[in-house]
Motif scaffolding. Sequence first.
Motif, PDB file in Angstrom:
ATOM      1  N   VAL A 126       0.866  -1.177   0.000  1.00 61.16           N
ATOM      2  CA  VAL A 126       0.000   0.000   0.000  1.00 61.16           C
ATOM      3  C   VAL A 126       0.901   1.225   0.000  1.00 61.16           C
ATOM      4  CG1 VAL A 126      -1.994  -1.069   1.110  1.00 61.16           C
ATOM      5  CG2 VAL A 126      -0.200  -0.038   2.537  1.00 61.16           C
ATOM      6  N   LEU A 127       0.341   2.353  -0.404  1.00 61.50           N
ATOM      7  CA  LEU A 127       1.099   3.604  -0.389  1.00 61.50           C
ATOM      8  C   LEU A 127       0.893   4.348   0.934  1.00 61.50           C
ATOM      9  CD1 LEU A 127       0.637   5.088  -3.982  1.00 61.50           C
ATOM     10  CD2 LEU A 127       2.208   3.314  -3.168  1.00 61.50           C
ATOM     11  N   GLY A 128       1.857   5.208   1.244  1.00 56.46           N
ATOM     12  CA  GLY A 128       1.760   6.044   2.434  1.00 56.46           C
ATOM     13  C   GLY A 128       1.608   7.501   2.058  1.00 56.46           C
ATOM     14  N   ASN A 129       1.553   8.350   3.056  1.00 57.03           N
ATOM     15  CA  ASN A 129       1.353   9.779   2.817  1.00 57.03           C
ATOM     16  C   ASN A 129       2.483  10.397   2.003  1.00 57.03           C
ATOM     17  OD1 ASN A 129       2.302   9.028   5.603  1.00 57.03           O
ATOM     18  ND2 ASN A 129       2.893  11.176   5.679  1.00 57.03           N
ATOM     19  N   HIS A 130       3.735  10.020   2.294  1.00 57.03           N
ATOM     20  CA  HIS A 130       4.856  10.577   1.536  1.00 57.03           C
ATOM     21  C   HIS A 130       4.788  10.182   0.068  1.00 57.03           C
ATOM     22  CE1 HIS A 130       7.681  12.409   4.517  1.00 57.03           C
ATOM     23  NE2 HIS A 130       6.911  11.717   5.357  1.00 57.03           N
ATOM     24  N   ASP A 131       4.393   8.959  -0.201  1.00 51.81           N
ATOM     25  CA  ASP A 131       4.275   8.510  -1.594  1.00 51.81           C
ATOM     26  C   ASP A 131       3.306   9.394  -2.368  1.00 51.81           C
ATOM     27  OD1 ASP A 131       5.939   6.244  -1.036  1.00 51.81           O
ATOM     28  OD2 ASP A 131       4.203   5.232  -0.160  1.00 51.81           O
ATOM     29  N   HIS A 132       2.208   9.747  -1.729  1.00 49.06           N
ATOM     30  CA  HIS A 132       1.211  10.601  -2.385  1.00 49.06           C
ATOM     31  C   HIS A 132       1.686  12.039  -2.495  1.00 49.06           C
ATOM     32  CE1 HIS A 132      -2.212   7.977  -3.118  1.00 49.06           C
ATOM     33  NE2 HIS A 132      -1.961   7.388  -1.968  1.00 49.06           N
ATOM     34  N   GLY A 169      -5.961  -4.121   1.415  1.00 49.73           N
ATOM     35  CA  GLY A 169      -5.201  -2.907   1.657  1.00 49.73           C
ATOM     36  C   GLY A 169      -6.052  -1.667   1.519  1.00 49.73           C
ATOM     37  N   VAL A 170      -5.793  -0.677   2.385  1.00 50.75           N
ATOM     38  CA  VAL A 170      -6.432   0.633   2.234  1.00 50.75           C
ATOM     39  C   VAL A 170      -5.364   1.663   1.880  1.00 50.75           C
ATOM     40  CG1 VAL A 170      -8.448   0.261   3.700  1.00 50.75           C
ATOM     41  CG2 VAL A 170      -6.308   1.043   4.737  1.00 50.75           C
ATOM     42  N   ASP A 171      -5.762   2.617   1.056  1.00 44.91           N
ATOM     43  CA  ASP A 171      -4.866   3.693   0.675  1.00 44.91           C
ATOM     44  C   ASP A 171      -4.706   4.660   1.859  1.00 44.91           C
ATOM     45  OD1 ASP A 171      -3.209   5.165  -0.938  1.00 44.91           O
ATOM     46  OD2 ASP A 171      -4.630   5.359  -2.593  1.00 44.91           O
ATOM     47  N   SER A 172      -3.870   5.671   1.690  1.00 51.24           N
ATOM     48  CA  SER A 172      -3.471   6.556   2.784  1.00 51.24           C
ATOM     49  C   SER A 172      -4.654   7.163   3.538  1.00 51.24           C
ATOM     50  CB  SER A 172      -2.590   7.679   2.241  1.00 51.24           C
ATOM     51  OG  SER A 172      -2.334   8.645   3.238  1.00 51.24           O
ATOM     52  N   ILE A 173      -4.683   6.901   4.824  1.00 44.55           N
ATOM     53  CA  ILE A 173      -5.696   7.491   5.696  1.00 44.55           C
ATOM     54  C   ILE A 173      -5.387   8.974   5.921  1.00 44.55           C
ATOM     55  CG2 ILE A 173      -6.642   7.456   8.040  1.00 44.55           C
ATOM     56  CD1 ILE A 173      -5.240   4.244   6.755  1.00 44.55           C
ATOM     57  N   THR A 174      -4.113   9.297   6.046  1.00 40.67           N
ATOM     58  CA  THR A 174      -3.704  10.679   6.271  1.00 40.67           C
ATOM     59  C   THR A 174      -4.263  11.608   5.202  1.00 40.67           C
ATOM     60  OG1 THR A 174      -1.649   9.956   7.344  1.00 40.67           O
ATOM     61  CG2 THR A 174      -1.688  12.201   6.499  1.00 40.67           C
ATOM     62  N   LEU A 175      -4.256  11.149   3.964  1.00 40.63           N
ATOM     63  CA  LEU A 175      -4.724  11.978   2.857  1.00 40.63           C
ATOM     64  C   LEU A 175      -6.159  11.655   2.455  1.00 40.63           C
ATOM     65  CD1 LEU A 175      -1.503  12.190   0.664  1.00 40.63           C
ATOM     66  CD2 LEU A 175      -2.360  13.765   2.374  1.00 40.63           C
ATOM     67  N   GLU A 176      -6.846  10.920   3.324  1.00 37.10           N
ATOM     68  CA  GLU A 176      -8.266  10.598   3.133  1.00 37.10           C
ATOM     69  C   GLU A 176      -8.532   9.871   1.818  1.00 37.10           C
ATOM     70  OE1 GLU A 176     -10.246  14.360   3.608  1.00 37.10           O
ATOM     71  OE2 GLU A 176      -9.881  14.420   5.768  1.00 37.10           O
ATOM     72  N   LYS A 177      -7.607   8.990   1.443  1.00 37.73           N
ATOM     73  CA  LYS A 177      -7.775   8.186   0.241  1.00 37.73           C
ATOM     74  C   LYS A 177      -8.212   6.758   0.563  1.00 37.73           C
ATOM     75  CE  LYS A 177      -4.562  10.910  -2.541  1.00 37.73           C
ATOM     76  NZ  LYS A 177      -5.579  11.369  -3.511  1.00 37.73           N
ATOM     77  N   ASP A 178      -8.406   6.471   1.827  1.00 38.05           N
ATOM     78  CA  ASP A 178      -8.866   5.150   2.241  1.00 38.05           C
ATOM     79  C   ASP A 178     -10.347   4.986   1.933  1.00 38.05           C
ATOM     80  OD1 ASP A 178      -8.932   7.200   4.453  1.00 38.05           O
ATOM     81  OD2 ASP A 178     -10.243   5.687   5.325  1.00 38.05           O
ATOM     82  N   ASP A 179     -10.722   3.757   1.576  1.00 39.71           N
ATOM     83  CA  ASP A 179     -12.133   3.437   1.322  1.00 39.71           C
ATOM     84  C   ASP A 179     -12.379   2.018   1.834  1.00 39.71           C
ATOM     85  OD1 ASP A 179     -14.706   2.987   0.441  1.00 39.71           O
ATOM     86  OD2 ASP A 179     -14.384   3.845  -1.547  1.00 39.71           O
ATOM     87  N   LEU A 180     -12.593   1.919   3.137  1.00 41.01           N
ATOM     88  CA  LEU A 180     -12.771   0.608   3.751  1.00 41.01           C
ATOM     89  C   LEU A 180     -14.052  -0.061   3.270  1.00 41.01           C
ATOM     90  CD1 LEU A 180     -11.513  -1.418   5.693  1.00 41.01           C
ATOM     91  CD2 LEU A 180     -12.752  -0.319   7.561  1.00 41.01           C
ATOM     92  N   ASP A 181     -15.070   0.728   2.974  1.00 38.14           N
ATOM     93  CA  ASP A 181     -16.313   0.139   2.467  1.00 38.14           C
ATOM     94  C   ASP A 181     -16.075  -0.575   1.144  1.00 38.14           C
ATOM     95  OD1 ASP A 181     -17.818   0.991   4.613  1.00 38.14           O
ATOM     96  OD2 ASP A 181     -18.479   2.842   3.643  1.00 38.14           O
ATOM     97  N   ALA A 182     -15.253   0.016   0.286  1.00 34.17           N
ATOM     98  CA  ALA A 182     -14.936  -0.631  -0.991  1.00 34.17           C
ATOM     99  C   ALA A 182     -14.196  -1.942  -0.760  1.00 34.17           C
ATOM    100  CB  ALA A 182     -14.101   0.301  -1.869  1.00 34.17           C
ATOM    101  N   VAL A 183     -13.290  -1.926   0.217  1.00 35.96           N
ATOM    102  CA  VAL A 183     -12.555  -3.153   0.547  1.00 35.96           C
ATOM    103  C   VAL A 183     -13.522  -4.235   1.031  1.00 35.96           C
ATOM    104  CG1 VAL A 183     -10.849  -4.175   2.106  1.00 35.96           C
ATOM    105  CG2 VAL A 183     -10.409  -1.940   1.052  1.00 35.96           C
ATOM    106  N   LEU A 184     -14.406  -3.873   1.936  1.00 35.23           N
ATOM    107  CA  LEU A 184     -15.342  -4.849   2.494  1.00 35.23           C
ATOM    108  C   LEU A 184     -16.290  -5.386   1.423  1.00 35.23           C
ATOM    109  CD1 LEU A 184     -16.132  -3.052   5.858  1.00 35.23           C
ATOM    110  CD2 LEU A 184     -14.764  -5.125   5.559  1.00 35.23           C
ATOM    111  N   ALA A 197      -2.461  -1.322   6.224  1.00 40.10           N
ATOM    112  CA  ALA A 197      -2.856   0.090   6.357  1.00 40.10           C
ATOM    113  C   ALA A 197      -1.631   0.851   6.838  1.00 40.10           C
ATOM    114  CB  ALA A 197      -4.010   0.242   7.347  1.00 40.10           C
ATOM    115  N   HIS A 198      -1.178   1.819   6.093  1.00 41.65           N
ATOM    116  CA  HIS A 198       0.041   2.539   6.455  1.00 41.65           C
ATOM    117  C   HIS A 198      -0.031   3.095   7.868  1.00 41.65           C
ATOM    118  CE1 HIS A 198       3.636   4.926   6.069  1.00 41.65           C
ATOM    119  NE2 HIS A 198       2.958   6.054   6.274  1.00 41.65           N
ATOM    120  N   GLU A 199      -1.152   3.693   8.219  1.00 42.23           N
ATOM    121  CA  GLU A 199      -1.283   4.369   9.508  1.00 42.23           C
ATOM    122  C   GLU A 199      -1.843   3.418  10.563  1.00 42.23           C
ATOM    123  OE1 GLU A 199      -1.810   7.543   6.271  1.00 42.23           O
ATOM    124  OE2 GLU A 199      -2.334   5.444   6.575  1.00 42.23           O
ATOM    125  N   PRO A 200      -1.112   3.159  11.652  1.00 45.53           N
ATOM    126  CA  PRO A 200      -1.518   2.129  12.617  1.00 45.53           C
ATOM    127  C   PRO A 200      -2.793   2.433  13.398  1.00 45.53           C
ATOM    128  CG  PRO A 200       0.441   3.287  13.387  1.00 45.53           C
ATOM    129  CD  PRO A 200       0.222   3.705  11.971  1.00 45.53           C
TER     130      PRO A 200
END
Length: 283
Positions: A126-132, A169-184, A197-200
């Motif tokens: 998964v990507l992190g905030n710095h990657d984005h 995997g979820v995308d960066s939570i810091t940058l609000e790119k996560d979509d857990l509903d899509a994962v589920l 998930a990058h952010e613990p």
Amino acid sequence: MKDKSNSNPNALMVRQKMQLAMSSFRDKLGVHEFNPRDFEIVNLKVEIPDLDPAFNDYRIAHISDIHLGQWISAKRIDGVVNMVNKLEPDLIAITGDSVSYVVNEPVLDMLRILKNLKPKDATVAVLGNHDHWVGAKEIRNVMDESNIIELENDVYTLKRGDATLHIAGVDSITLEKDDLDAVLNKLPSSGPAILLAHEPDFADVSSATGRFSLQLSGHSHGGQMVIPWLGTPFRGSQFRKYPLGEYKVGEMVQYTNRGLGTNVFWIRINCPPEITILRLQST
């Protein structure tokens, strides 16, 4: 809340200049050699409810926060790749921030070294905030070239005959790119699932779904400083509750890797770079 610490172009430019200057100084000093003693291999057994015996003792190598181009040089990441391969993992999981503040050809060439990872099944990331912040598109292109499966709010399913194990995997939570509903929605109803998930601190959200047995994260670098018996005094956005190591969050295990690299300050005290080997256990 969205992290705005690098939304200011001037602030980002200053950190880019700092990284390039420090890297140039490091190269002139010749202090970029790989030493395996710099890295700690952490072994951890994790019980996974309903894990089919076909996946018993399944080995996941977990690395995170490489921050290429800072303390992690081309020689160091090449050495880490060799260390990981010698551990003969079934799966390799990378939980974000492969870069820091610069994405140029030297950094992308270092990222391409990850194509030499040799898990038995797959390498997922998964990507992190710095990657984005500095180059998600370029990083994703290199990962695709390197046969690294990037889980952008997605699910990858491993199979052993009729048995399954899902890696989400979820995308960066810091940058609000996560979509857990899509994962589920993509996650099959049967078979145990592990979340990257990058952010613990996202563990509070993911564990509440009751669908994940284990979350793997990075982001914190373990605080880069650990005080005996007290832990890390340095905690920040999205790693205030679970900054390093193993936690039980509801019925889910949260594991926060200390990362391989460093960010602005190239220093670690009682907090060495980490390669984690997780061995999944049937219950």
